[in-house]
Write a protein that holds these residues in place. Structure first.
Motif, short mmCIF file in Angstrom:
data_model
loop_
_atom_site.label_atom_id
_atom_site.label_comp_id
_atom_site.label_asym_id
_atom_site.label_seq_id
_atom_site.Cartn_x
_atom_site.Cartn_y
_atom_site.Cartn_z
N VAL A 100 43.89 26.20 -18.68
CA VAL A 100 43.38 25.80 -19.99
C VAL A 100 43.13 24.30 -20.07
CG1 VAL A 100 43.99 25.62 -22.44
CG2 VAL A 100 44.39 27.75 -21.21
N VAL A 101 44.09 23.49 -19.64
CA VAL A 101 43.94 22.05 -19.80
C VAL A 101 42.79 21.52 -18.94
CG1 VAL A 101 45.09 19.82 -19.49
CG2 VAL A 101 46.36 21.75 -20.41
N ILE A 102 42.65 22.04 -17.74
CA ILE A 102 41.57 21.58 -16.86
C ILE A 102 40.20 21.94 -17.44
CG2 ILE A 102 40.50 21.89 -14.59
CD1 ILE A 102 43.32 22.23 -13.44
N VAL A 103 40.04 23.19 -17.86
CA VAL A 103 38.74 23.63 -18.40
C VAL A 103 38.48 22.98 -19.76
CG1 VAL A 103 37.34 25.61 -19.06
CG2 VAL A 103 38.89 25.79 -17.11
N ALA A 104 39.52 22.79 -20.56
CA ALA A 104 39.34 22.12 -21.86
C ALA A 104 38.84 20.69 -21.67
CB ALA A 104 40.65 22.13 -22.65
N TYR A 105 39.30 20.05 -20.61
CA TYR A 105 38.82 18.70 -20.31
C TYR A 105 37.33 18.73 -19.96
CZ TYR A 105 37.97 14.51 -17.52
OH TYR A 105 37.45 13.37 -17.00
N LEU A 106 36.92 19.73 -19.18
CA LEU A 106 35.52 19.82 -18.76
C LEU A 106 34.61 20.21 -19.93
CD1 LEU A 106 36.01 21.64 -15.33
CD2 LEU A 106 35.56 19.20 -15.71
N LEU A 107 35.09 21.11 -20.81
CA LEU A 107 34.25 21.61 -21.88
C LEU A 107 34.22 20.71 -23.11
CD1 LEU A 107 35.06 25.45 -21.92
CD2 LEU A 107 33.01 24.33 -21.03
N TRP A 108 35.39 20.23 -23.51
CA TRP A 108 35.49 19.53 -24.79
C TRP A 108 35.97 18.08 -24.66
CZ3 TRP A 108 38.56 24.40 -25.04
CH2 TRP A 108 37.74 25.49 -25.38
N PHE A 120 51.29 19.13 -13.98
CA PHE A 120 50.56 20.08 -13.14
C PHE A 120 51.06 20.03 -11.69
CE2 PHE A 120 46.88 19.67 -16.24
CZ PHE A 120 47.24 20.84 -16.91
N ALA A 121 51.35 18.83 -11.20
CA ALA A 121 51.85 18.69 -9.84
C ALA A 121 53.19 19.41 -9.68
CB ALA A 121 52.00 17.22 -9.47
N VAL A 122 54.04 19.30 -10.69
CA VAL A 122 55.34 19.98 -10.65
C VAL A 122 55.16 21.50 -10.67
CG1 VAL A 122 57.50 20.36 -11.90
CG2 VAL A 122 56.57 18.05 -11.70
N VAL A 123 54.24 21.99 -11.51
CA VAL A 123 53.98 23.42 -11.58
C VAL A 123 53.48 23.95 -10.24
CG1 VAL A 123 52.48 25.17 -12.61
CG2 VAL A 123 53.58 23.47 -14.07
N ILE A 124 52.52 23.25 -9.64
CA ILE A 124 51.95 23.69 -8.37
C ILE A 124 53.01 23.67 -7.27
CG2 ILE A 124 50.29 23.06 -6.57
CD1 ILE A 124 48.46 22.08 -8.86
N LEU A 125 53.87 22.67 -7.27
CA LEU A 125 54.97 22.63 -6.30
C LEU A 125 55.86 23.87 -6.44
CD1 LEU A 125 56.69 21.23 -4.16
CD2 LEU A 125 57.84 19.97 -6.02
N GLY A 126 56.16 24.25 -7.67
CA GLY A 126 56.96 25.45 -7.89
C GLY A 126 56.28 26.70 -7.34
N LEU A 127 54.96 26.80 -7.54
CA LEU A 127 54.21 27.95 -7.02
C LEU A 127 54.26 27.99 -5.50
CD1 LEU A 127 51.01 28.05 -9.24
CD2 LEU A 127 52.94 29.61 -9.26
N LEU A 159 41.04 29.91 -23.86
CA LEU A 159 39.88 29.01 -24.01
C LEU A 159 38.85 29.59 -24.97
CD1 LEU A 159 39.59 27.98 -20.27
CD2 LEU A 159 39.99 26.39 -22.17
N THR A 160 38.58 30.88 -24.86
CA THR A 160 37.62 31.48 -25.79
C THR A 160 38.21 31.56 -27.20
OG1 THR A 160 38.36 33.65 -24.94
CG2 THR A 160 36.26 32.80 -24.13
N THR A 260 44.43 22.06 -27.47
CA THR A 260 44.33 23.31 -26.74
C THR A 260 45.41 23.46 -25.67
OG1 THR A 260 41.94 23.13 -27.03
CG2 THR A 260 42.72 24.82 -25.51
N GLY A 261 45.53 22.47 -24.79
CA GLY A 261 46.46 22.57 -23.68
C GLY A 261 47.91 22.63 -24.12
N ILE A 262 48.25 21.88 -25.15
CA ILE A 262 49.64 21.86 -25.62
C ILE A 262 49.99 23.19 -26.28
CG2 ILE A 262 51.26 20.74 -27.17
CD1 ILE A 262 49.72 18.16 -26.77
N VAL A 263 49.09 23.73 -27.10
CA VAL A 263 49.34 25.03 -27.74
C VAL A 263 49.51 26.10 -26.67
CG1 VAL A 263 48.34 26.83 -29.20
CG2 VAL A 263 48.18 24.43 -29.88
N SER A 264 48.63 26.08 -25.68
CA SER A 264 48.72 27.07 -24.60
C SER A 264 50.04 26.94 -23.85
CB SER A 264 47.54 26.88 -23.63
OG SER A 264 47.58 27.84 -22.60
#
Length: 308
Positions: A100-108, A120-127, A159-160, A260-264
């Protein structure tokens, strides 16, 4: 106020995740169940709007996209719970904010600040820690694949949803279209599966009639679990759908008032409910690396919520 709405949505979606996991282990028709979930949402949204009287406009048609994305996300999540660990699938239901945050940056043009990048870096490390855990088996890897689809398409649903609020769509008409679309898609999928099953059964009956008498050994198989009736499956789907529509009724106003990103990210905290359920009710064991990966990813989500 949008923060309260987002937190309420997280609670409702957490209950939905628990109900999905419990239901995925029962002998029932998945498509009929999810048809019931979306039919419930459609009925509740339309009935509520009879009293609320919210206006219909062109923005409500974005519900068609929301319904399609939600159809894929919910089907993937249910399948993931059926074949993989509840805790791992639950994790991916908490990661749509990454999309959401990445696409929201590109769209809005919703900018990423340094804290968001760190989160995001911390999340990806966890994955990564989870993905390369030595304890994961083939079935659990399949579950992760379904989890990734769940993450992507719940992100697209968010996003929609935001785009619908920007277009001036009212909550209940928007959700009526969204859930009506999902109900049609799941209903169609159920009808197709019933047609294929009936053809397969008919073919098997012909083969048995034309063949020789089967040996006793071939028929001595373990009894299959008793399949839930159509009425019971549909009724349970209607009940599960209450948690789904309740979450969306809270989420749309949250998107209308918040970033958007914070609500998500806040709504994604529903993962905590399912993780607690998996650990303490299902008694799922976790390797040290899985625990570290889950903890790291959750810390990333918390950072998104607190610092973004």
């Amino acid at each position: 106020m949008w923060f309260v709405f987002a937190a309420a949505a997280a609670t409702c979606f957490g209950m939905r995740g628990i109900l999905y996991q419990w239901t995925s282990q029962r002998p029932l028709d998945r498509n009929l169940l999810l048809f019931g979930v979306y039919l419930s949402g459609t009925i509740i949204a339309l009935a509520s709007n009879v009293f609320a009287g919210q206006a219909w406009n062109n923005g409500a048609m974005i519900g068609l996209l929301m319904g399609g994305f939600s159809f894929i996300a919910n089907a993937s999540m249910y399948k993931g719970y059926a074949v993989g660990k509840a805790s791992l699938i639950a994790l991916f239901t908490g990661l749509p904010p990454v999309v959401v945050v990445i696409v929201a940056y590109l769209l809005w043009g919703e900018t990423l600040n340094p804290w968001q990048i760190v989160s995001f870096a911390v999340v990806i490390l966890g994955l990564l820690l989870i993905k390369y855990s030595q304890d994961l088996k083939l079935g659990q890897l399949k579950g992760i694949q379904w989890g990734v689809l769940t993450m992507l398409f719940f992100g697209m649903t968010d996003l929609t949803s935001k785009q619908a609020t920007l277009s001036g769509a009212s909550t209940l008409p928007l959700l009526s279209v969204m859930y009506g679309t999902g109900a049609v898609l799941f209903g169609t999928q159920w009808a197709i599966s019933q047609y294929r099953t009936s053809k397969k059964v008919a073919g098997s009956a012909v083969a048995e009639t034309e063949g020789s008498v089967s040996s006793a050994a071939s028929t001595a198989t373990a009894p299959a679990p008793v399949q839930w009736s159509r009425g019971k499956t549909l009724g349970w789907g209607l009940f599960v759908g209450i948690s789904n529509i309740a979450g969306m009724i809270f989420l749309i106003p949250a998107f209308r008032g918040g970033v958007t990103g914070i609500v998500s990210a806040i709504s994604a905290m529903n993962v905590v409910f399912v993780l607690l359920y998996a650990r303490f009710y299902l008694k799922e064991s976790m390797s040290r690396r899985e625990v570290l990966g889950l903890s790291t990813a959750l810390i990333g989500i918390l950072l998104l919520r607190l610092l973004a």
